[in-house]
Write a protein that holds these residues in place. Sequence first.
Motif, short mmCIF file in Angstrom:
data_model
loop_
_atom_site.label_atom_id
_atom_site.label_comp_id
_atom_site.label_asym_id
_atom_site.label_seq_id
_atom_site.Cartn_x
_atom_site.Cartn_y
_atom_site.Cartn_z
N GLY A 1 0.79 -1.22 0.00
CA GLY A 1 0.00 0.00 0.00
C GLY A 1 0.83 1.27 0.00
O GLY A 1 0.29 2.36 -0.22
N GLY A 2 2.11 1.13 0.26
CA GLY A 2 2.99 2.29 0.31
C GLY A 2 3.44 2.76 -1.06
O GLY A 2 3.02 2.21 -2.10
N SER A 3 4.30 3.77 -1.04
CA SER A 3 4.78 4.38 -2.29
C SER A 3 6.29 4.54 -2.28
O SER A 3 6.90 4.69 -1.21
CB SER A 3 4.14 5.77 -2.48
N LEU A 4 6.85 4.52 -3.45
CA LEU A 4 8.26 4.84 -3.66
C LEU A 4 8.39 5.58 -4.98
O LEU A 4 7.58 5.36 -5.90
CB LEU A 4 9.12 3.56 -3.73
N ARG A 5 9.42 6.40 -5.09
CA ARG A 5 9.74 7.02 -6.37
C ARG A 5 11.16 6.67 -6.76
O ARG A 5 12.11 7.00 -6.04
CB ARG A 5 9.57 8.54 -6.34
N LEU A 6 11.29 6.01 -7.87
CA LEU A 6 12.61 5.68 -8.40
C LEU A 6 13.07 6.79 -9.34
O LEU A 6 12.26 7.38 -10.06
CB LEU A 6 12.57 4.36 -9.16
N SER A 7 14.37 7.03 -9.32
CA SER A 7 14.97 8.00 -10.23
C SER A 7 16.08 7.31 -11.02
O SER A 7 16.73 6.39 -10.52
CB SER A 7 15.57 9.18 -9.45
N CYS A 8 16.29 7.80 -12.22
CA CYS A 8 17.36 7.28 -13.07
C CYS A 8 18.03 8.48 -13.71
O CYS A 8 17.44 9.16 -14.55
CB CYS A 8 16.79 6.36 -14.13
N ALA A 9 19.25 8.73 -13.28
CA ALA A 9 20.02 9.85 -13.81
C ALA A 9 20.87 9.39 -14.98
O ALA A 9 21.59 8.38 -14.88
CB ALA A 9 20.90 10.45 -12.72
N ALA A 10 20.79 10.11 -16.08
CA ALA A 10 21.52 9.74 -17.29
C ALA A 10 22.62 10.75 -17.58
O ALA A 10 22.44 11.95 -17.39
CB ALA A 10 20.56 9.68 -18.47
#
Length: 123
Positions: free
Chosen positions: A15-24
């Motif tokens: 039920g929780g949330s996460l935000r993934l990031s991808c730096a290029a």
Amino acid sequence: QVQLVESGGGSVQAGGSLRLSCAASGRTFSSYSMGWFRQAPGKEREFVSGISWSGSSRNYADSVKGRFTISRSSAKNTVYLQMNSLKPEDTAVYYCAARPGALASGVVNYDSWGQGTQVTVSS
């Protein structure tokens, strides 16, 4: 090719949330379509979501539609994956990938990959 570095993984309850990031890295980021893939233990790597080089097209695996949102920032050379309503079956290593040109969903279509970030969802 571009160099990709993912971040934002972790452990959350269902039920929780996460935000993934991808730096290029590289000045040609704006010409690359980007994808997020995941791989759970003992399973093949699978497509999760993709966004076109222009940002005008997005697609999602059926299993994440309505819960995950992909976006990109050309100013920051970064692509994001906002993951809401997480489920235990979302547990996997998540990979960012890049390919020049049009959006695609096959693993073989991408020629640049990040090292992956672990996402663990507990029930």
